[in-house]
Design a protein around this motif. Structure first.
Motif, short mmCIF file in Angstrom:
data_model
loop_
_atom_site.label_atom_id
_atom_site.label_comp_id
_atom_site.label_asym_id
_atom_site.label_seq_id
_atom_site.Cartn_x
_atom_site.Cartn_y
_atom_site.Cartn_z
N MET A 1 0.67 -1.12 0.14
CA MET A 1 -0.21 0.13 0.08
C MET A 1 1.17 1.97 0.33
N ASN A 2 0.42 2.66 -0.96
CA ASN A 2 1.16 3.49 -1.07
C ASN A 2 0.83 4.32 0.34
N LEU A 3 1.55 4.89 1.17
CA LEU A 3 1.04 5.81 2.06
C LEU A 3 1.30 6.46 2.00
N THR A 4 2.46 7.27 0.23
CA THR A 4 3.11 8.67 -0.09
C THR A 4 1.98 9.39 0.42
N GLU A 5 0.63 9.70 -0.50
CA GLU A 5 -0.48 10.51 -0.67
C GLU A 5 -1.89 10.02 -0.60
N GLY A 6 -3.00 10.10 -0.26
CA GLY A 6 -4.01 9.25 0.25
C GLY A 6 -4.54 9.84 1.55
N SER A 7 -5.98 8.83 1.57
CA SER A 7 -7.02 8.70 2.51
C SER A 7 -7.30 8.11 2.92
N PHE A 8 -7.43 7.15 3.80
CA PHE A 8 -8.33 6.21 4.84
C PHE A 8 -9.41 6.08 5.58
N LEU A 9 -10.03 5.12 5.67
CA LEU A 9 -10.73 4.98 6.96
C LEU A 9 -10.77 4.08 7.41
N CYS A 10 -10.61 3.47 8.65
CA CYS A 10 -10.84 2.31 9.39
C CYS A 10 -12.43 2.23 10.31
N GLY A 14 -20.72 -2.27 15.50
CA GLY A 14 -20.74 -2.95 16.82
C GLY A 14 -22.42 -2.98 16.09
N SER A 15 -22.78 -4.04 17.26
CA SER A 15 -24.33 -4.59 17.51
C SER A 15 -24.82 -3.00 18.19
N SER A 16 -24.39 -1.87 18.06
CA SER A 16 -24.85 -0.33 19.02
C SER A 16 -24.87 0.67 17.85
N GLY A 17 -23.40 0.37 16.89
CA GLY A 17 -23.21 1.72 16.71
C GLY A 17 -21.24 1.51 16.03
N VAL A 18 -20.93 2.35 15.40
CA VAL A 18 -19.60 3.03 14.50
C VAL A 18 -18.62 3.47 15.08
N HIS A 19 -17.60 2.59 15.39
CA HIS A 19 -16.24 3.98 15.79
C HIS A 19 -15.56 3.62 14.55
N ALA A 20 -15.30 4.73 13.81
CA ALA A 20 -14.07 5.40 12.82
C ALA A 20 -13.68 6.41 13.08
N VAL A 21 -12.34 6.26 12.38
CA VAL A 21 -10.86 7.13 12.06
C VAL A 21 -10.30 7.30 11.14
N ALA A 22 -10.09 8.38 10.17
CA ALA A 22 -9.83 8.69 9.13
C ALA A 22 -8.31 9.13 9.28
N THR A 23 -7.55 9.49 7.97
CA THR A 23 -6.60 9.97 7.87
C THR A 23 -6.23 10.44 6.39
N ARG A 24 -5.42 11.84 6.66
CA ARG A 24 -5.49 12.25 5.01
C ARG A 24 -3.59 11.83 5.07
N VAL A 25 -2.15 11.54 4.11
CA VAL A 25 -1.63 11.72 3.82
C VAL A 25 -0.86 12.12 2.92
N CYS A 26 -0.14 13.17 2.89
CA CYS A 26 0.05 13.72 1.71
C CYS A 26 1.70 13.87 2.04
N PHE A 27 2.20 13.77 0.77
CA PHE A 27 4.18 13.61 0.99
C PHE A 27 5.18 12.55 2.09
N ARG A 29 3.42 11.72 5.20
CA ARG A 29 3.27 12.49 6.61
C ARG A 29 2.33 12.47 6.85
N ILE A 30 1.07 12.54 7.87
CA ILE A 30 -0.11 13.01 8.32
C ILE A 30 -0.33 14.50 8.60
N LYS A 31 -1.27 14.79 7.20
CA LYS A 31 -1.28 15.66 7.51
C LYS A 31 -2.58 16.48 8.51
N THR A 32 -3.88 15.06 8.02
CA THR A 32 -5.38 15.40 8.47
C THR A 32 -5.34 14.16 9.60
#
Length: 79
Positions: A1-10, A14-27, A29-32
């Motif tokens: 997986m190329n993490l030099t630029e892009g965004s991904f979601l984890c 669960g049975s009663s809700g959703v936990h989510a984490v997102a990251t945007r990578v540029c060059f 490095r984690i940008k956001t």
């Protein structure tokens, strides 16, 4: 997986809700990064709400997604 630029979601569904984490990578490095939690008995609504919130927070759509979770009780029947 190329993490030099892009965004991904984890997503952790669960049975009663959703936990989510997102990251945007540029060059390489984690940008956001952001996280969200949506509690609802309607999991489709919870997933959509969490993903929409994170897309707004990091300012882009996701290139990749990783999904884990409790997908309910496993049922098997032998007939």
């Amino acid at each position: 997986m190329n993490l030099t630029e892009g965004s991904f979601l984890c997503l952790d569904i669960g049975s009663s809700g959703v936990h989510a984490v997102a990251t945007r990578v540029c060059f390489g490095r984690i940008k956001t990064s952001a996280s969200a939690y949506t509690e609802s008995s309607d999991l489709a609504y919870a997933i959509k709400t969490a993903v929409d919130s994170l897309e707004e927070q990091i300012g882009t759509r996701f290139d990749k997604a990783f999904v884990t979770g409790n997908f309910g009780q496993i049922e098997s029947k032998i007939v």
